[in-house]
Design an enzyme around this catalytic site. Structure first.
Site, short mmCIF file in Angstrom:
data_model
loop_
_atom_site.label_atom_id
_atom_site.label_comp_id
_atom_site.label_asym_id
_atom_site.label_seq_id
_atom_site.Cartn_x
_atom_site.Cartn_y
_atom_site.Cartn_z
N ASN A 32 53.36 101.59 0.94
CA ASN A 32 52.20 101.79 1.83
C ASN A 32 52.49 101.36 3.26
N LEU A 33 53.75 101.05 3.54
CA LEU A 33 54.21 100.66 4.88
C LEU A 33 53.50 99.41 5.39
N ASP A 74 48.95 102.54 -1.62
CA ASP A 74 48.81 101.09 -1.78
C ASP A 74 48.63 100.83 -3.27
N ASN A 119 47.18 91.30 -3.19
CA ASN A 119 48.18 92.35 -3.11
C ASN A 119 49.18 92.24 -4.26
N THR A 145 61.58 85.66 -8.19
CA THR A 145 62.21 84.70 -7.29
C THR A 145 62.71 83.47 -8.05
N SER A 187 54.65 77.65 -2.79
CA SER A 187 53.82 78.31 -1.76
C SER A 187 52.91 79.29 -2.50
N TYR A 189 52.79 82.41 -1.97
CA TYR A 189 53.66 83.54 -2.34
C TYR A 189 54.39 83.26 -3.66
N HIS A 190 55.03 82.09 -3.73
CA HIS A 190 55.78 81.78 -4.96
C HIS A 190 54.84 81.71 -6.17
N LYS A 193 54.42 84.93 -7.86
CA LYS A 193 55.55 85.32 -8.71
C LYS A 193 55.46 84.64 -10.08
N GLN A 216 65.43 86.18 -8.20
CA GLN A 216 66.41 86.33 -7.13
C GLN A 216 66.37 85.15 -6.16
N VAL A 219 68.09 86.34 -0.04
CA VAL A 219 69.04 87.43 0.24
C VAL A 219 69.54 87.30 1.68
N VAL A 262 66.99 73.43 11.64
CA VAL A 262 67.06 72.84 10.30
C VAL A 262 65.77 72.06 10.03
P1 NAD Z 1 59.91 93.55 2.23
O1 NAD Z 1 58.62 92.97 2.71
O2 NAD Z 1 60.95 93.89 3.24
O3 NAD Z 1 59.62 94.86 1.35
C1 NAD Z 1 58.52 95.01 0.53
C2 NAD Z 1 58.03 96.44 0.65
O4 NAD Z 1 56.91 96.63 -0.22
C3 NAD Z 1 57.55 96.79 2.07
O5 NAD Z 1 58.16 97.97 2.52
C4 NAD Z 1 56.04 96.93 1.93
O6 NAD Z 1 55.50 97.88 2.83
C5 NAD Z 1 55.88 97.34 0.46
N1 NAD Z 1 54.60 96.93 -0.13
C6 NAD Z 1 54.04 95.69 -0.18
N2 NAD Z 1 52.86 95.72 -0.79
C7 NAD Z 1 52.66 97.01 -1.18
C8 NAD Z 1 51.59 97.68 -1.86
N3 NAD Z 1 50.50 97.03 -2.23
N4 NAD Z 1 51.72 99.00 -2.09
C9 NAD Z 1 52.83 99.68 -1.71
N5 NAD Z 1 53.85 99.11 -1.04
C10 NAD Z 1 53.76 97.78 -0.78
O7 NAD Z 1 60.48 92.53 1.13
P2 NAD Z 1 61.96 92.42 0.55
O8 NAD Z 1 62.66 91.34 1.27
O9 NAD Z 1 62.55 93.77 0.45
O10 NAD Z 1 61.63 91.88 -0.91
C11 NAD Z 1 61.42 92.79 -1.99
C12 NAD Z 1 61.08 92.02 -3.24
O11 NAD Z 1 62.15 91.12 -3.55
C13 NAD Z 1 59.83 91.16 -3.08
O12 NAD Z 1 59.03 91.26 -4.23
C14 NAD Z 1 60.37 89.75 -2.93
O13 NAD Z 1 59.48 88.82 -3.46
C15 NAD Z 1 61.67 89.80 -3.71
N6 NAD Z 1 62.67 88.86 -3.17
C16 NAD Z 1 63.11 88.96 -1.87
C17 NAD Z 1 64.05 88.02 -1.38
C18 NAD Z 1 64.55 88.06 0.03
O14 NAD Z 1 65.29 87.13 0.44
N7 NAD Z 1 64.21 89.06 0.83
C19 NAD Z 1 64.52 87.03 -2.24
C20 NAD Z 1 64.04 86.96 -3.55
C21 NAD Z 1 63.13 87.89 -4.01
N1 USQ Z 2 64.46 76.57 6.44
C1 USQ Z 2 65.03 75.83 7.46
N2 USQ Z 2 65.04 76.39 8.70
C2 USQ Z 2 64.54 77.62 8.97
C3 USQ Z 2 63.97 78.37 7.92
C4 USQ Z 2 63.95 77.81 6.65
O1 USQ Z 2 65.50 74.71 7.28
O2 USQ Z 2 64.59 78.04 10.13
C5 USQ Z 2 64.41 76.00 5.08
C6 USQ Z 2 63.03 76.01 4.44
O3 USQ Z 2 62.27 74.87 4.82
C7 USQ Z 2 63.37 76.08 2.96
C8 USQ Z 2 64.68 76.86 2.92
O4 USQ Z 2 65.20 76.82 4.25
O5 USQ Z 2 63.61 74.80 2.47
C9 USQ Z 2 64.53 78.29 2.46
O6 USQ Z 2 63.59 78.97 3.28
P1 USQ Z 2 63.63 80.57 3.44
O7 USQ Z 2 62.57 80.95 4.41
O8 USQ Z 2 65.01 81.01 3.70
O9 USQ Z 2 63.30 81.06 1.95
P2 USQ Z 2 61.94 81.09 1.11
O10 USQ Z 2 60.76 80.73 1.91
O11 USQ Z 2 62.18 80.29 -0.11
O12 USQ Z 2 61.76 82.61 0.71
C10 USQ Z 2 62.83 83.56 0.62
C11 USQ Z 2 62.21 84.95 0.57
C12 USQ Z 2 61.37 85.07 -0.71
C13 USQ Z 2 62.23 84.74 -1.91
C14 USQ Z 2 62.86 83.36 -1.79
C15 USQ Z 2 63.87 83.10 -2.87
O13 USQ Z 2 61.41 85.18 1.73
O14 USQ Z 2 60.88 86.41 -0.80
O15 USQ Z 2 61.45 84.77 -3.08
O16 USQ Z 2 63.60 83.31 -0.54
S1 USQ Z 2 63.93 81.43 -3.29
O17 USQ Z 2 64.08 80.61 -2.09
O18 USQ Z 2 65.07 81.26 -4.17
O19 USQ Z 2 62.68 81.08 -3.94
#
Ligand code: NAD
Ligand code: USQ
Length: 400
Positions: A32-33, A74, A119, A145, A187, A189-190, A193, A216, A219, A262
């Protein structure tokens, strides 16, 4: 295979869609962008110049000769449209990336907390219900996650989803059970999950939906084989205080001469994975679906763990960047250990991309190349987990 990629315009979803399309799968993106709309809300842009999805798909078509359809739905709000599409296309696999994924964004205000829960939970529930209503045996691959396990130094190796426990029975015998690892979200968000896990567990037991839930880590990296083919296919790179993740933020900060931010003294230990390995894992997950009736398959999708302070030292060594220690805006343990099991994907053949191999390329090909696009005012994290954390941040800059 016919594969739906929910969230296929996002950071992980876009390169995954291209890769699977290149492999000959029939890929349909549903997105849904909303992530692009959040960029507008926050006044930020990806460091890399991402093109509108429509353009991306056109360029991919002309380069590869393959078509990827996009449906703007959406999935949290428009159940009926999702259901009709699923019923019509009968996908073999649905990869579910479509959630609000930033922890800081989820903590910004009551509105952001509610949006993230509504969402993410409705998206997952709607997907499961629509597959059941359509009577399909589709394999759902969800991006979860590592954060569901919590970061409180468990003192054990974090297993892949399930924990063996021994509990004393009324007759004093020890009964062995395997339970979902106790969740400990850091959080809102977490937390979504951890709720997703319960949704999967329920529909898996009640309706035999086949689910692989990938826990995961963070990334890092940007480009993949396909996104490198043309600058118009480039992947997004988030660096701002809400969506930027720690390592990508440090790389960008070094490139623009900003001290590395940090939190605390960087004692937080986290799990990491390169974007190319994300895709490799998803492909392995698609190729090894659970059987009908098998419990939810949970795999830890992370290749290495690092303390934040070690990452900052590494980037500082490579670039000469200064390091600044600031009060963490989060309610998180300032020091933790993390040892996790990740044999699952390694045994399936994953060859991890190590930080030591990929970092220099990220610095030169992405962070430095696009440094001119960085808005320095967006680097600071301005989302606080609670009033105490907000106060600590203000005190540190002499505002209280
Ligand atoms: P992102 O925000 O870049 O991509 C998510 C996409 O989903 C977006 O394009 C958004 O428009 C779409 N979206 C969100 N809600 C929607 C809805 N209701 N209907 C249709 N589309 C919708 O996120 P990402 O970094 O690509 O992460 C993808 C998944 O991987 C997430 O579920 C995230 O929790 C998980 N994940 C990401 C990371 C990371 O470091 N990026 C790490 C661990 C897990
Ligand atoms: N952190 C810093 N400095 C910064 C940003 C972050 O020290 O400038 C610290 C944060 O306090 C935290 C750690 O780095 O302790 C990780 O933060 P992050 O923003 O890199 O990662 P997080 O919030 O955990 O979320 C990201 C993704 C989420 C995914 C998650 C995987 O946004 O979608 O689920 O990583 S995990 O961390 O394994 O739960």
């Amino acid at each position: 295979m016919k594969i739906f990629v929910l969230g296929g315009d996002g950071f992980c979803g876009w390169p995954t869609s291209l890769h699977l399309s290149a492999r000959g799968h029939d890929v349909i993106i549903i997105d849904n962008l909303s992530r692009r709309k959040i960029d507008i809300e926050l006044g930020i842009e990806s460091l890399t110049p991402i093109r509108p999805l429509h353009d991306r798909l056109k360029v991919w078509g002309s380069i590869s000769g393959k078509t990827i359809e996009h449906h703007n739905i959406d999935i949290a709000e428009n159940y009926h449209r999702l259901f009709v599409l699923i019923k019509e296309y009968r996908p073999d696999v649905v990869i579910h990336f479509a959630e609000q994924r930033a922890a800081p964004y989820s903590m910004k205000s009551s509105w952001h907390k509610r949006y993230t829960v509504n969402n993410n939970i409705n998206a997952t529930n709607n997907l499961m219900v629509s597959l059941i209503a359509a009577g399909l045996n589709t394999h759902v691959v969800h991006l979860g996650t590592m954060g569901v396990y919590g970061y409180n130094s468990a003192g054990i190796v974090i297993p892949e989803g399930y924990l063996s426990v021994k509990v004393e029975s009324p007759g004093n015998d020890l009964v062995e059970r395997e339970i979902l690892y106790p969740q400990s979200a850091g959080s809102v968000y977490h937390m979504t999950k951890t709720l997703d896990q319960l949704i999967f567990d329920y529909y898996n037991r009640n309706d035999k939906v086949r689910v692989t839930d990938l826990h995961q880590g963070i990334v890092w990296g940007t480009q993949t084989e396909q996104t490198k083919l043309d600058e118009r296919l480039i992947n997004r790179f988030d660096y701002d205080g809400d969506y930027g993740t720690v390592l990508n933020r440090f790389l960008m900060q070094a490139a623009v001469g900003h001290p590395l931010t940090v939190h605390g003294n960087g004692g937080q230990c986290r799990a990491f994975i390169h974007i190319c390995d994300t895709i490799a894992c998803i492909e392995l997950a698609i190729d090894t679906p659970p059987a009908s009736g098998e419990r939810v398959c949970i795999r830890n999708q992370a290749t290495e763990t690092h303390h934040v302070r070690d990452l900052s030292s590494l980037v500082s060594h490579m670039t000469g960047a200064k390091i600044s220690y600031i009060p963490t805006p989060r309610n998180e343990a300032l020091e933790n250990d993390l040892v996790l099991e990740n044999k699952g994907f390694i045994q399936l053949g994953l060859k991890p991309t190590r930080l030591s191999e990929g970092l220099a390329g990220e610095i030169y090909d992405i962070a430095r190349k696009y440094a001119h696009r960085c808005d320095l005012s967006k680097i600071k994290c301005v989302s606080y987990w609670n009033e105490e954390r907000r106060k600590a941040a203000k005190e540190a800059i002499g505002e209280v």
